[in-house]
Design an enzyme around this catalytic site. Sequence first.
Site, mmCIF file in Angstrom:
data_model
loop_
_atom_site.group_PDB
_atom_site.id
_atom_site.type_symbol
_atom_site.label_atom_id
_atom_site.label_comp_id
_atom_site.label_asym_id
_atom_site.label_seq_id
_atom_site.Cartn_x
_atom_site.Cartn_y
_atom_site.Cartn_z
ATOM 1 N N HIS A 108 0.892 4.781 4.146
ATOM 2 C CA HIS A 108 0.101 5.408 3.088
ATOM 3 C C HIS A 108 0.526 6.849 2.871
ATOM 4 C CE1 HIS A 108 -3.458 2.424 3.874
ATOM 5 N NE2 HIS A 108 -2.332 1.813 3.542
ATOM 6 N N SER A 131 0.806 -1.225 0.000
ATOM 7 C CA SER A 131 0.000 0.000 0.000
ATOM 8 C C SER A 131 0.839 1.275 0.000
ATOM 9 C CB SER A 131 -0.972 0.002 1.183
ATOM 10 O OG SER A 131 -0.285 -0.226 2.391
#
Length: 204
Positions: free
Chosen positions: A175, A124
Amino acid sequence: MKNRPYDVCNKGIVALNIVAFLVLSLLGDTQSSLFMYHHGAMEPEAVLSYGEWYRLFTAMFVHFDLRHLANNMLMLFFLGEILERAIGHVKYVLLYVLAGLGGGILSMAYMVRTGSFAVSGGASGAVFGVIGGLIYIVLRNKGRLAYLRANRLIFMTALSLYYGFTATGVDNMAHLGGLLLGFLLALVLYRKNSPKEVDTEVRQ
């Protein structure tokens, strides 16, 4: 060389993540933090105290369950192709890996600061790096690139970040780190109106 698909590196990265998950699933329980720790996931003490810096890289290719893998790979499959077309194969891989590493480092730093150590993994951070790179490039192209529009891309990113911060067990720092580094790397790597960008433009 001329017939090589523009997104060959992106497809290769997607395939590598899928293969890694299938192999780990055959070897043991991917939802076990101990199992994932022994198979390349990132854990701050292992990196900082034992010098296992390779974990910042290997953690980018290990996923804890099928949903975790699917969410990352679906987003990467569609968005990575556009970014690779826009900046080229080598620059794409460079951005992907550096953004993933940057996300891992920020995640690790946050865990150390808060004292809440955890075993983490997944693509991610790198995927958000791809998104950050696309945000910069779309903005440079007056808010559009291929079928992407700046407002939709930013809204999707904000929604993904919101989901992460309101859910449990999500590595939000990875992220954010990946997103920011992807944006900054695209600022350095992207050259507007490059030959490979022609096929990403919308033709009406």
